[in-house]
Design a protein around this motif. Structure first.
Motif, PDB file in Angstrom:
ATOM      1  N   GLY A   7      -7.032   6.375 -13.036  1.00  0.00           N
ATOM      2  CA  GLY A   7      -6.893   5.090 -12.378  1.00  0.00           C
ATOM      3  C   GLY A   7      -6.420   5.146 -10.943  1.00  0.00           C
ATOM      4  O   GLY A   7      -6.327   4.119 -10.277  1.00  0.00           O
ATOM      5  N   GLY A   8      -6.101   6.324 -10.470  1.00  0.00           N
ATOM      6  CA  GLY A   8      -5.665   6.436  -9.090  1.00  0.00           C
ATOM      7  C   GLY A   8      -6.797   6.205  -8.114  1.00  0.00           C
ATOM      8  O   GLY A   8      -7.963   6.127  -8.498  1.00  0.00           O
ATOM      9  N   GLY A   9      -6.429   6.088  -6.849  1.00  0.00           N
ATOM     10  CA  GLY A   9      -7.445   5.882  -5.831  1.00  0.00           C
ATOM     11  C   GLY A   9      -6.823   5.483  -4.513  1.00  0.00           C
ATOM     12  O   GLY A   9      -5.611   5.596  -4.332  1.00  0.00           O
ATOM     13  N   LEU A  10      -7.673   5.031  -3.608  1.00  0.00           N
ATOM     14  CA  LEU A  10      -7.249   4.598  -2.289  1.00  0.00           C
ATOM     15  C   LEU A  10      -7.199   3.075  -2.248  1.00  0.00           C
ATOM     16  O   LEU A  10      -8.163   2.407  -2.639  1.00  0.00           O
ATOM     17  N   VAL A  11      -6.084   2.540  -1.797  1.00  0.00           N
ATOM     18  CA  VAL A  11      -5.910   1.094  -1.738  1.00  0.00           C
ATOM     19  C   VAL A  11      -5.152   0.739  -0.461  1.00  0.00           C
ATOM     20  O   VAL A  11      -4.367   1.550   0.043  1.00  0.00           O
ATOM     21  N   GLN A  12      -5.385  -0.449   0.044  1.00  0.00           N
ATOM     22  CA  GLN A  12      -4.680  -0.895   1.232  1.00  0.00           C
ATOM     23  C   GLN A  12      -3.301  -1.437   0.875  1.00  0.00           C
ATOM     24  O   GLN A  12      -3.046  -1.823  -0.276  1.00  0.00           O
ATOM     25  N   THR A  13      -2.435  -1.460   1.844  1.00  0.00           N
ATOM     26  CA  THR A  13      -1.106  -2.048   1.658  1.00  0.00           C
ATOM     27  C   THR A  13      -1.236  -3.458   1.093  1.00  0.00           C
ATOM     28  O   THR A  13      -2.038  -4.253   1.583  1.00  0.00           O
ATOM     29  N   GLY A  14      -0.429  -3.714   0.065  1.00  0.00           N
ATOM     30  CA  GLY A  14      -0.473  -5.006  -0.594  1.00  0.00           C
ATOM     31  C   GLY A  14      -1.427  -5.086  -1.765  1.00  0.00           C
ATOM     32  O   GLY A  14      -1.414  -6.067  -2.514  1.00  0.00           O
ATOM     33  N   GLY A  15      -2.218  -4.065  -1.943  1.00  0.00           N
ATOM     34  CA  GLY A  15      -3.184  -4.042  -3.028  1.00  0.00           C
ATOM     35  C   GLY A  15      -2.574  -3.651  -4.357  1.00  0.00           C
ATOM     36  O   GLY A  15      -1.367  -3.426  -4.472  1.00  0.00           O
ATOM     37  N   SER A  16      -3.446  -3.581  -5.351  1.00  0.00           N
ATOM     38  CA  SER A  16      -3.010  -3.274  -6.723  1.00  0.00           C
ATOM     39  C   SER A  16      -3.875  -2.180  -7.334  1.00  0.00           C
ATOM     40  O   SER A  16      -5.044  -2.018  -6.981  1.00  0.00           O
ATOM     41  N   LEU A  17      -3.269  -1.463  -8.253  1.00  0.00           N
ATOM     42  CA  LEU A  17      -3.970  -0.487  -9.079  1.00  0.00           C
ATOM     43  C   LEU A  17      -3.345  -0.503 -10.464  1.00  0.00           C
ATOM     44  O   LEU A  17      -2.155  -0.807 -10.607  1.00  0.00           O
TER      45      LEU A  17
END
Length: 125
Positions: A7-17
């Motif tokens: 479930g990991g990955g690249l996300v922007q600040t404020g995002g969710s995973l």
């Protein structure tokens, strides 16, 4: 015993995973399941745990109000829902399990017998 984190990955600040930890060879309700993380050049640190039995949860102060930990006993899976992600959350996230751990040791990585392989979370600013 196998723990498979995903479930990991690249996300922007404020995002969710949402991270998942699929367990095999154990009944997760009988184990305390935990999430730890390790950023480059830093020690592994406690993030969250869900206690065996009743499922009481413990969260690190740095993630309270943003992360939640839960489990689905039928799917043999533990989840880490991460909201309001910040660059400081960038790390490899590991799931861990232990059957005998006591409450006071829940935050200690050395107390856990079983570990997954880790999944990378990168939060861009």
């Amino acid at each position: 015993v196998q723990l498979q984190a995903s479930g990991g990955g690249l996300v922007q600040t404020g995002g969710s995973l949402r991270l998942s930890c699929a367990a095999s060879g154990i009944t997760i309700r009988e184990y305390t399941m935990a999430w730890f993380r390790q950023a480059t050049g830093k020690e592994r640190e406690f993030v969250a745990a869900i206690r065996r039995g009743g499922g009481a949860t413990i969260l690190a102060d740095s993630v309270k109000g943003r992360f939640t930990v839960s489990r689905d006993n039928a799917k043999h899976t533990v989840y880490l829902q991460m909201n309001s992600l910040q660059p400081g959350d960038t790390a490899v996230y590991y799931c861990a399990a232990d059957k005998q751990i006591i409450l006071s040791s829940s935050r200690d990585p050395n107390a856990y017998d079983y570990w997954g392989q880790g999944t990378l979370v990168t939060v861009s600013s």
